[in-house]
Every structure is written in structure tokens, then in C-alpha cells.
Design a protein around this motif. Structure first.
Motif, PDB file in Angstrom:
ATOM      1  N   PHE A   1      12.571   2.661 -11.699  1.00 13.70           N
ATOM      2  CA  PHE A   1      13.438   1.603 -11.187  1.00 13.70           C
ATOM      3  C   PHE A   1      13.157   0.306 -11.935  1.00 13.70           C
ATOM      4  CE2 PHE A   1      14.830  -1.152  -7.443  1.00 13.70           C
ATOM      5  CZ  PHE A   1      16.170  -0.874  -7.634  1.00 13.70           C
ATOM      6  N   GLU A   2      14.188  -0.241 -12.566  1.00 18.43           N
ATOM      7  CA  GLU A   2      13.990  -1.400 -13.434  1.00 18.43           C
ATOM      8  C   GLU A   2      14.046  -2.731 -12.684  1.00 18.43           C
ATOM      9  OE1 GLU A   2      16.967  -0.925 -16.439  1.00 18.43           O
ATOM     10  OE2 GLU A   2      15.967   0.820 -17.353  1.00 18.43           O
ATOM     11  N   GLU A   3      14.552  -2.737 -11.455  1.00 22.83           N
ATOM     12  CA  GLU A   3      14.661  -3.973 -10.680  1.00 22.83           C
ATOM     13  C   GLU A   3      13.481  -4.101  -9.716  1.00 22.83           C
ATOM     14  OE1 GLU A   3      17.077  -6.188 -11.227  1.00 22.83           O
ATOM     15  OE2 GLU A   3      17.893  -4.904 -12.800  1.00 22.83           O
ATOM     16  N   SER A   4      13.339  -5.273  -9.139  1.00 27.96           N
ATOM     17  CA  SER A   4      12.283  -5.484  -8.151  1.00 27.96           C
ATOM     18  C   SER A   4      12.778  -5.067  -6.768  1.00 27.96           C
ATOM     19  CB  SER A   4      11.853  -6.953  -8.127  1.00 27.96           C
ATOM     20  OG  SER A   4      12.943  -7.781  -7.782  1.00 27.96           O
ATOM     21  N   ILE A   5      11.866  -4.547  -5.976  1.00 29.22           N
ATOM     22  CA  ILE A   5      12.172  -4.143  -4.596  1.00 29.22           C
ATOM     23  C   ILE A   5      11.740  -5.273  -3.670  1.00 29.22           C
ATOM     24  CG2 ILE A   5      11.614  -2.493  -2.768  1.00 29.22           C
ATOM     25  CD1 ILE A   5      11.014  -0.452  -5.056  1.00 29.22           C
ATOM     26  N   ASP A   6      12.635  -5.684  -2.779  1.00 27.45           N
ATOM     27  CA  ASP A   6      12.312  -6.797  -1.884  1.00 27.45           C
ATOM     28  C   ASP A   6      11.359  -6.379  -0.773  1.00 27.45           C
ATOM     29  OD1 ASP A   6      14.053  -9.216  -2.721  1.00 27.45           O
ATOM     30  OD2 ASP A   6      15.438  -7.525  -2.810  1.00 27.45           O
ATOM     31  N   SER A   7      11.588  -5.214  -0.169  1.00 28.88           N
ATOM     32  CA  SER A   7      10.694  -4.743   0.890  1.00 28.88           C
ATOM     33  C   SER A   7      10.753  -3.222   0.965  1.00 28.88           C
ATOM     34  CB  SER A   7      11.078  -5.326   2.253  1.00 28.88           C
ATOM     35  OG  SER A   7      10.866  -6.723   2.281  1.00 28.88           O
ATOM     36  N   ILE A   8       9.634  -2.627   1.353  1.00 33.77           N
ATOM     37  CA  ILE A   8       9.541  -1.188   1.577  1.00 33.77           C
ATOM     38  C   ILE A   8       9.275  -0.964   3.053  1.00 33.77           C
ATOM     39  CG2 ILE A   8       8.230   0.905   1.067  1.00 33.77           C
ATOM     40  CD1 ILE A   8       7.606  -0.439  -1.704  1.00 33.77           C
ATOM     41  N   PHE A   9      10.130  -0.188   3.697  1.00 33.46           N
ATOM     42  CA  PHE A   9       9.984   0.116   5.119  1.00 33.46           C
ATOM     43  C   PHE A   9       9.457   1.541   5.260  1.00 33.46           C
ATOM     44  CE2 PHE A   9      13.977  -2.680   5.455  1.00 33.46           C
ATOM     45  CZ  PHE A   9      13.219  -3.833   5.392  1.00 33.46           C
ATOM     46  N   GLU A  10       8.486   1.729   6.130  1.00 36.76           N
ATOM     47  CA  GLU A  10       7.837   3.031   6.289  1.00 36.76           C
ATOM     48  C   GLU A  10       8.010   3.547   7.712  1.00 36.76           C
ATOM     49  OE1 GLU A  10       3.321   4.965   5.999  1.00 36.76           O
ATOM     50  OE2 GLU A  10       3.725   2.940   5.254  1.00 36.76           O
ATOM     51  N   ILE A  11       8.399   4.821   7.830  1.00 35.51           N
ATOM     52  CA  ILE A  11       8.515   5.466   9.138  1.00 35.51           C
ATOM     53  C   ILE A  11       7.643   6.719   9.150  1.00 35.51           C
ATOM     54  CG2 ILE A  11      10.851   4.575   9.526  1.00 35.51           C
ATOM     55  CD1 ILE A  11      11.928   7.374   8.838  1.00 35.51           C
ATOM     56  N   GLU A  12       7.442   7.280  10.335  1.00 29.15           N
ATOM     57  CA  GLU A  12       6.692   8.515  10.459  1.00 29.15           C
ATOM     58  C   GLU A  12       7.573   9.702  10.067  1.00 29.15           C
ATOM     59  OE1 GLU A  12       3.397   8.998  11.230  1.00 29.15           O
ATOM     60  OE2 GLU A  12       3.329   6.820  10.969  1.00 29.15           O
ATOM     61  N   PRO A  13       7.008  10.732   9.449  1.00 20.70           N
ATOM     62  CA  PRO A  13       7.820  11.877   9.008  1.00 20.70           C
ATOM     63  C   PRO A  13       8.087  12.851  10.145  1.00 20.70           C
ATOM     64  CG  PRO A  13       5.541  12.228   8.392  1.00 20.70           C
ATOM     65  CD  PRO A  13       5.596  10.857   9.046  1.00 20.70           C
ATOM     66  N   GLY A  14       9.042  13.754   9.917  1.00 20.54           N
ATOM     67  CA  GLY A  14       9.255  14.872  10.833  1.00 20.54           C
ATOM     68  C   GLY A  14      10.447  14.703  11.760  1.00 20.54           C
ATOM     69  N   GLU A  15      11.001  15.850  12.153  1.00 21.46           N
ATOM     70  CA  GLU A  15      12.172  15.887  13.033  1.00 21.46           C
ATOM     71  C   GLU A  15      11.909  15.169  14.350  1.00 21.46           C
ATOM     72  OE1 GLU A  15      16.120  16.831  13.686  1.00 21.46           O
ATOM     73  OE2 GLU A  15      15.013  17.560  11.934  1.00 21.46           O
ATOM     74  N   GLU A  16      10.667  15.202  14.831  1.00 19.59           N
ATOM     75  CA  GLU A  16      10.350  14.574  16.111  1.00 19.59           C
ATOM     76  C   GLU A  16      10.513  13.058  16.064  1.00 19.59           C
ATOM     77  OE1 GLU A  16       6.375  15.323  13.945  1.00 19.59           O
ATOM     78  OE2 GLU A  16       8.332  16.298  14.186  1.00 19.59           O
ATOM     79  N   ASN A  17      10.634  12.482  14.869  1.00 20.69           N
ATOM     80  CA  ASN A  17      10.836  11.031  14.733  1.00 20.69           C
ATOM     81  C   ASN A  17      12.264  10.668  14.349  1.00 20.69           C
ATOM     82  OD1 ASN A  17       8.031  10.029  15.141  1.00 20.69           O
ATOM     83  ND2 ASN A  17       7.640  11.393  13.411  1.00 20.69           N
TER      84      ASN A  17
END
Length: 351
Positions: A53-69
Motif C-alpha cells: 500500500f503506497e498511501e498512509s493509513i489514518d487508523s487501524i481498527f481491530e476486532i475479535e475473530p470468529g463467527e461468535e463476534n
């Protein structure tokens, strides 16, 4: 490798994917660029993505994995993050993850500020060959699969086969089930190629599955008729998946594991109702059991699973509608199934 032209976007594979992404960003004046990951893709896929990715990322959002989420509470978390980090209608959300994440991320983007652009980068085999096409977004309602959502198209879908190296064999086989389904409903030759050779991780096979699903979706984007064939194995499969998700004494099944069971059982229903030969039925069962261990269901499990069928999205006017096979490669929709055949289908699976 040639890109696949979907309804209003392209699916780009490998080198073309990287070029298409950077060209798209360069010509669109996005106010903010956000990336949604789960804890797995943050660790195993995000570093490789950032190099492309050549551009800057403003923010990275993280969630928990899996169908239960995959539920509305997780959406609330991401909506709040988008708002807190000054997301507006000219923002872009890049969803980097498997089918759970791209389904949820697409839904979040489609509803935030009444809709912002999003790009899906599927990182599992299942999401590459299934969730990448069709524009279905959404979340589960409790343990009931995909009850809340909208159909909305991404700006593009980018397939990087290198991400498959981050997966364990169980995740690969889960995606393989969907690829086999594409052969069962539309292409006998593809079914034969897949079940006779270890080629389901090849980029050419991924492209073939994407092309099969895309051809169906282009003819019926809102699932009024033909697109229903993509649900073969999913009526019983989704009920089984939901049941195992909500019962802690049962092993939680991956999507492909559940629909593999569903395809064996719905293959049996096809033999009884729509002309699928016994030879083809046994071929289907033998193929799936070669890759997926049997799951033990007792009578109480079966009763509970059958009660969940009433929540299937294909139902209408109180009727449970099935997609069945006339032969391998030929599927038919809106088939009503006598209740006594469900018991026989479970018995056939357990034999």
C-alpha cells in the motif's frame, strides 16, 4: 492473472490487485483511509498489506475473530471508532480478513453516514471464493446466521493468494467445501477436477470459483431466482452451524465444515426428490467425508437443528425452500421437502 468483472466492480488477483488498489486510491480524494482487521489478520496479514500500500493509513481498527463476534455489538464498536477518528462520507474502509470480517465490515461501511466506500481484501480461501462476490453484507442475530444486512457492492475486491500461507489446513478445507459446491451446482468438469486433484489452493482454481459465482450473481443480483442455487447445502448447513455455535457441548464448526454436512444431506434429498442418481449421491458423500470428519448428532440434536430451519433466509410464506440437484452441475430451486425425509437425510449422513 485476468481480473473478474463483477456487477459494479472488479475482482483483481495478485499483481493486478496491488496495482488496482494504488491506482484507485490515487484517483480518489479520500478524507480518511481506515483498515479493519481482526487479531489474526493484524498479526499475519497486515504487515504484508502495508508493504503493498503506497498511501498512509489514518487508523487501524481491530476486532475479535470468529463467527461468535459477527454481531451488532461489534458493529457498534467499529461505528464508534469511525466516528471518534473523524470518519465522514468521503472516508474509505478497507476490510482485511476472512468472510466474517468482510461481511461485517461491508455492513458497517454501508450504514455509516448512510454509506461510505469500502474495499474487501479476503484473506481466507473461503472468503476469496465466496464472500468476495455478490455484495452481501451483514451480521448474525444471536446464533442465527446473516439475519441482519444489506446487499451493497464494494469498490473492488483484491485477492492475494499469498495470504493462504497464513492459514491452517482446517481453514483451507473450509474454503474447499465452497469450491466443491460451485462444481456441484454449475460445472461437473470443475467438480471432477477438484475432487481428483490437490489444486484447490491454486490461483487458477480460485479464479474459476469466483467466475462461477460471479456469472450467477450477474444474472440475479438480488436473489430473486437463479442466485438461490448458491445456497445448495446451506439450508441444513446453516442450521447445523448455528446449532453448534449456541451449544457449548458441541464443537463449533467452520462454515465449510457445516455446509459439507448440509451438502451430503441435501444431496440425499436431491436423490429422493429431484432425480440425482444414487451413484452421484454416493460420490458426493465419499468426496466430503474424505476431507471432513463426521459429526455425531443424536435425536435431540436433530430436532433442535430442524427447528432452526424456519429462520432460513430463503423461506417465504411459511415454507422452507431447498436448493437441490437434478445431477452434478445442475441445480433447481424452491423445492419443498416432506418432513419425514429430514430424518432419513440425517440417517444417510450417519451411515
Amino acid at each position: 492473472m485476468e481480473s473478474v468483472k463483477a456487477q459494479s466492480y472488479d475482482v483483481h488477483i495478485d499483481e493486478l490487485a496491488q496495482a488496482a488498489l494504488n491506482q484507485h486510491i490515487a484517483k480518489n480524494d479520500y478524507s480518511k483511509i481506515f483498515v479493519l482487521v481482526d487479531t489474526n489478520t493484524k498479526k499475519y496479514c497486515l504487515p504484508a498489506f502495508e508493504k503493498k500500500f503506497e498511501e498512509s493509513i489514518d487508523s487501524i481498527f481491530e476486532i475479535e475473530p470468529g463467527e461468535e463476534n459477527k454481531h451488532i455489538q461489534t458493529c457498534l464498536q467499529v461505528w464508534e471508532q469511525l466516528s471518534n477518528f473523524d470518519g465522514d462520507r468521503k472516508s474509505l474502509l478497507i476490510n482485511l480478513g476472512g468472510g466474517v470480517l468482510t461481511d461485517l465490515g461491508g455492513f458497517v461501511a454501508s450504514t455509516f453516514k448512510r454509506g461510505i466506500d469500502f474495499i474487501n481484501i479476503p484473506t481466507t480461501l473461503l472468503s476469496m471464493v465466496d464472500a468476495s462476490i455478490g455484495g452481501k453484507t451483514g451480521v448474525d442475530l444471536g446464533s442465527l446466521k446473516n439475519q441482519i444486512g444489506v446487499i451493497n457492492q464494494p469498490q473492488m475486491v483484491l485477492i492475494f493468494p499469498e495470504f493462504l500461507k497464513t492459514l491452517d489446513p482446517r481453514q483451507i478445507k473450509s474454503g474447499y467445501a465452497e469450491m466443491l459446491k460451485h462444481g456441484l451446482i454449475k460445472d461437473r468438469e470443475y467438480w471432477d477436477d477438484l475432487r481428483h486433484g490437490n489444486i484447490f489452493e491454486a490461483a487458477s482454481s480460485i479464479q474459476k470459483s469466483i467466475a462461477i459465482k460471479n456469472d450467477v450473481v450477474l444474472q440475479d443480483p438480488t436473489e430473486k431466482g437463479l442466485r438461490k442455487i448458491l445456497n445448495f447445502g446451506h439450508t441444513l448447513g446453516h442450521a447445523i452451524e448455528s446449532y453448534c455455535l449456541e451449544n457449548y457441548d458441541k464443537k463449533t464448526l467452520l462454515h465449510g465444515e457445516a455446509i459439507a454436512i448440509g451438502m451430503i444431506m441435501e444431496g440425499f434429498l436431491s436423490h429422493k426428490l429431484t432425480g440425482l442418481s444414487k451413484l452421484c449421491l454416493n460420490e458426493i458423500k465419499e468426496t466430503f467425508l474424505q476431507y471432513f470428519e463426521k459429526v455425531d448428532f443424536d435425536d435431540n440434536d436433530m430436532d433442535a437443528i430442524l427447528k432452526l430451519l424456519k429462520y432460513d433466509k430463503k423461506n417465504s410464506h411459511g415454507n422452507i425452500n431447498f436448493v437441490l440437484l437434478q445431477s452434478i452441475g445442475v441445480a433447481v430451486t424452491d423445492i419443498k421437502v416432506p418432513e419425514d425425509l429430514f430424518v432419513e437425510a440425517f440417517s444417510y449422513y450417519k451411515e
